[in-house]
Write an enzyme that holds these catalytic residues in place. Sequence first.
Site, PDB file in Angstrom:
ATOM      1  N   GLN A   1      -0.788   1.519   3.279  1.00  0.00           N
ATOM      2  CA  GLN A   1       0.420   2.163   4.188  1.00  0.00           C
ATOM      3  C   GLN A   1       1.041   3.072   4.045  1.00  0.00           C
ATOM      4  O   GLN A   1       1.344   3.790   5.148  1.00  0.00           O
ATOM      5  CB  GLN A   1       1.768   1.430   3.720  1.00  0.00           C
ATOM      6  CG  GLN A   1       2.890   1.307   4.737  1.00  0.00           C
ATOM      7  CD  GLN A   1       4.376   0.285   4.907  1.00  0.00           C
ATOM      8  OE1 GLN A   1       5.461   1.199   4.891  1.00  0.00           O
ATOM      9  NE2 GLN A   1       3.999  -0.321   3.746  1.00  0.00           N
TER      10      GLN A   1
ATOM     11  N   GLU B   1       4.557  -0.294  -3.129  1.00  0.00           N
ATOM     12  CA  GLU B   1       5.673  -0.272  -2.649  1.00  0.00           C
ATOM     13  C   GLU B   1       6.851   0.311  -3.564  1.00  0.00           C
ATOM     14  O   GLU B   1       8.025   0.572  -4.107  1.00  0.00           O
ATOM     15  CB  GLU B   1       6.163  -0.417  -1.398  1.00  0.00           C
ATOM     16  CG  GLU B   1       7.195  -0.697  -1.113  1.00  0.00           C
ATOM     17  CD  GLU B   1       7.877   0.358  -0.456  1.00  0.00           C
ATOM     18  OE1 GLU B   1       7.790   1.068   0.694  1.00  0.00           O
ATOM     19  OE2 GLU B   1       8.735   1.022  -0.975  1.00  0.00           O
TER      20      GLU B   1
ATOM     21  N   GLY C   1      28.835   7.979   0.605  1.00  0.00           N
ATOM     22  CA  GLY C   1      29.854   9.101   0.971  1.00  0.00           C
ATOM     23  C   GLY C   1      30.586   9.042   0.413  1.00  0.00           C
ATOM     24  O   GLY C   1      31.537   7.987  -0.087  1.00  0.00           O
ATOM     25  N   GLY C   2      31.610  10.118   0.816  1.00  0.00           N
ATOM     26  CA  GLY C   2      33.195   9.878   0.403  1.00  0.00           C
ATOM     27  C   GLY C   2      34.397   8.996   1.157  1.00  0.00           C
ATOM     28  O   GLY C   2      34.970   8.787   0.589  1.00  0.00           O
TER      29      GLY C   2
ATOM     30  N   ASP D   1       6.455   3.661   0.498  1.00  0.00           N
ATOM     31  CA  ASP D   1       5.273   3.538   1.314  1.00  0.00           C
ATOM     32  C   ASP D   1       5.575   5.070   2.218  1.00  0.00           C
ATOM     33  O   ASP D   1       4.856   6.069   2.572  1.00  0.00           O
ATOM     34  CB  ASP D   1       4.786   3.417   1.623  1.00  0.00           C
ATOM     35  CG  ASP D   1       3.757   1.679   0.540  1.00  0.00           C
ATOM     36  OD1 ASP D   1       3.380   2.029  -0.464  1.00  0.00           O
ATOM     37  OD2 ASP D   1       3.490   0.797   0.712  1.00  0.00           O
TER      38      ASP D   1
HETATM   39  N1  CAO Z   1     -16.932   4.488   0.767  1.00  0.00           N
HETATM   40  C1  CAO Z   1     -16.935   4.054  -0.508  1.00  0.00           C
HETATM   41  N2  CAO Z   1     -16.126   3.743  -1.789  1.00  0.00           N
HETATM   42  C2  CAO Z   1     -15.159   3.829  -1.292  1.00  0.00           C
HETATM   43  C3  CAO Z   1     -14.801   4.161   0.183  1.00  0.00           C
HETATM   44  C4  CAO Z   1     -15.637   4.549   1.162  1.00  0.00           C
HETATM   45  N3  CAO Z   1     -15.711   5.005   2.464  1.00  0.00           N
HETATM   46  N4  CAO Z   1     -12.797   4.288   0.147  1.00  0.00           N
HETATM   47  C5  CAO Z   1     -12.786   3.774  -1.051  1.00  0.00           C
HETATM   48  N5  CAO Z   1     -13.767   3.721  -1.873  1.00  0.00           N
HETATM   49  C6  CAO Z   1     -13.610   2.931  -2.910  1.00  0.00           C
HETATM   50  C7  CAO Z   1     -13.160   4.310  -4.159  1.00  0.00           C
HETATM   51  O1  CAO Z   1     -13.802   5.418  -4.454  1.00  0.00           O
HETATM   52  C8  CAO Z   1     -12.703   3.489  -5.761  1.00  0.00           C
HETATM   53  O2  CAO Z   1     -13.708   3.367  -6.122  1.00  0.00           O
HETATM   54  P1  CAO Z   1     -13.828   4.062  -7.399  1.00  0.00           P
HETATM   55  O3  CAO Z   1     -12.526   2.778  -8.291  1.00  0.00           O
HETATM   56  O4  CAO Z   1     -15.184   3.508  -8.186  1.00  0.00           O
HETATM   57  O5  CAO Z   1     -13.160   5.770  -8.216  1.00  0.00           O
HETATM   58  C9  CAO Z   1     -12.437   1.882  -5.149  1.00  0.00           C
HETATM   59  O6  CAO Z   1     -12.706   2.382  -3.437  1.00  0.00           O
HETATM   60  C10 CAO Z   1     -11.379   1.399  -4.829  1.00  0.00           C
HETATM   61  O7  CAO Z   1     -10.410   2.762  -4.616  1.00  0.00           O
HETATM   62  P2  CAO Z   1      -9.029   2.739  -4.779  1.00  0.00           P
HETATM   63  O8  CAO Z   1      -8.615   2.514  -6.178  1.00  0.00           O
HETATM   64  O9  CAO Z   1      -7.873   4.046  -4.317  1.00  0.00           O
HETATM   65  O10 CAO Z   1      -8.478   1.336  -3.756  1.00  0.00           O
HETATM   66  P3  CAO Z   1      -6.859   0.011  -5.101  1.00  0.00           P
HETATM   67  O11 CAO Z   1      -7.354  -0.964  -3.860  1.00  0.00           O
HETATM   68  O12 CAO Z   1      -8.024  -0.975  -6.075  1.00  0.00           O
HETATM   69  O13 CAO Z   1      -6.080   0.598  -5.146  1.00  0.00           O
HETATM   70  C11 CAO Z   1      -3.252   1.344  -4.925  1.00  0.00           C
HETATM   71  C12 CAO Z   1      -4.656   0.617  -4.451  1.00  0.00           C
HETATM   72  C13 CAO Z   1      -3.160   1.949  -3.453  1.00  0.00           C
HETATM   73  C14 CAO Z   1      -2.713   0.621  -5.818  1.00  0.00           C
HETATM   74  C15 CAO Z   1      -3.978   3.097  -4.627  1.00  0.00           C
HETATM   75  O14 CAO Z   1      -5.136   3.252  -3.711  1.00  0.00           O
HETATM   76  C16 CAO Z   1      -3.311   3.771  -5.086  1.00  0.00           C
HETATM   77  O15 CAO Z   1      -2.538   3.594  -6.307  1.00  0.00           O
HETATM   78  N6  CAO Z   1      -3.216   4.891  -4.463  1.00  0.00           N
HETATM   79  C17 CAO Z   1      -1.813   5.877  -4.351  1.00  0.00           C
HETATM   80  C18 CAO Z   1      -0.697   5.810  -4.557  1.00  0.00           C
HETATM   81  C19 CAO Z   1      -0.661   5.223  -2.795  1.00  0.00           C
HETATM   82  O16 CAO Z   1      -1.310   5.361  -1.843  1.00  0.00           O
HETATM   83  N7  CAO Z   1       0.237   4.054  -2.912  1.00  0.00           N
HETATM   84  C20 CAO Z   1       0.578   3.193  -2.232  1.00  0.00           C
HETATM   85  C21 CAO Z   1      -0.665   2.116  -1.438  1.00  0.00           C
HETATM   86  S1  CAO Z   1       0.659   0.951   0.444  1.00  0.00           S
HETATM   87  O17 CAO Z   1       1.124  -0.318  -0.292  1.00  0.00           O
END
Ligand code: CAO
Length: 426
Positions: free
Chosen positions: A61, A183, A291-292, A212
């Site tokens: 998001q 979030e 607010g106030g 988010d």
């Molecule tokens: N091709 C190949 N690999 C891909 C890819 C693609 N097109 N897109 C993503 N990946 C891979 C990433 O490289 C990652 O691999 P590694 O762990 O080996 O580096 C893997 O997919 C997982 O990516 P991620 O860790 O970002 O995803 P997740 O689902 O495990 O975590 C989230 C999700 C949101 C917690 C994390 O991305 C995060 O903390 N983001 C920053 C904060 C944020 O935006 N949070 C808001 C989310 S909305 O509530």
Amino acid sequence: MAKAKKKSKPKVVKAKKASKKASKKPAAKKTNGLPSPSKKPFGQAGLALEGVRILDFTHVQSGPTCTQLLAWFGADVIKVERPGVGDITRGQLVDVKGADSLYFTMLNHNKRSITIDSKHKKGKEILDRLIKECDVLVENFAPGALDRMGLTWEHIHKLNPRMIVASVKGFGPGPYEDCKVYENVAQCTGGSASTTGFRDGPPLVTGAQIGDSGTGLHLALGIVTALYQRSRTGRGQKVLCAMQDGVLNLARVKLRDQQRLKHGPLTEYSQYGEGVPFGDAVPRAGNDSGGGQPGRILKCKGAPEDPNAYIYFITQAPVWDSICDVIGEPTWKTDPEYSTPKARLPKLNAIFARIEKWTMSKTKFEAMDILNKYDIPCGPILSMKELAADQSLRKTGTVVEVDHPKRGKYLSVGNPIKMSASRSRR
Ligand code: CAO
């Protein structure tokens, strides 16, 4: 962007030469390097971010909110998704079998999409080509994920020194910088949850996605600002928005109150009037106004059976006399026990109970109509059902109907930012 700049330059040079040659002609107007004002009617001179190309590596998001905003303003957003998986939200909270979820469509309906395996040799080549052609790379992967794909700042900057690399992370540099964040984690770590809810209850998260979507909004401003600076320097830069920082920015009034605590109780909080001592951290204040001017959510006709038959009512000092007349307590205008804001503070519970007696005799819309005539600040509690049906929001494009090949028409939130010379692209 680059095109627009090239076009504008010769015009400025010409104007300068012409004014030197023909000294009798009136001096050319100062343009500060800008092209002369467009003669096209407002709304017909292109979209604000036309020509800006975004390599969109966002998911879930926060990041998608940011790139959706940029696309509304005309940026060409190319969303890169993982082959076979896609943005995880495509399959989350599915309501129509076989169709992308509303979670996904409502954040991505104005973007192009491509699947690329960023860890495959061929995928890397395609990404390098895209990096050379795009203006901004936006991502919200877990900390370090972009680097692990080989897309380090150094690599990107070498391929395209004009590239802006914009990231959402959960935390900024510090003890938690490696954490993955969602979030509600951001709402809790950014100060919102500890100050939301009632004093005698647990901390609460809010339904508005301030972690988010709030951070996505912050990032969009960072990107546009970096694009503006790039138009002077010709160089890109990194833009980072941490969700904790974004939430804290939105909760800044509570950081204000934290500092006020050193100088005495927070007199506009209900607990002051209730004689409950303050601790050393800002307490939860229920529906007290931030607010106030004291404010509360009060029952209207139909409550509590109708869960949304309520109105927010603010006892703003300049309209106190009108409030007294409307609720039928004209003597409160001159009674020293009620006539000044200071005198009222210790008895806010009793005052709002009296006002509620009046609001309960009206529907929330009737109360709003009456109170508005006297400029008494108030707002009915509108349900999502009411907002979805609101025709004025449809007219302004804040709520829009979008067509989807598999699910048909559905409602989405349109661009809440309105500009007179740039229409929103849905
Ligand atoms: N091709 C190949 N690999 C891909 C890819 C693609 N097109 N897109 C993503 N990946 C891979 C990433 O490289 C990652 O691999 P590694 O762990 O080996 O580096 C893997 O997919 C997982 O990516 P991620 O860790 O970002 O995803 P997740 O689902 O495990 O975590 C989230 C999700 C949101 C917690 C994390 O991305 C995060 O903390 N983001 C920053 C904060 C944020 O935006 N949070 C808001 C989310 S909305 O509530």
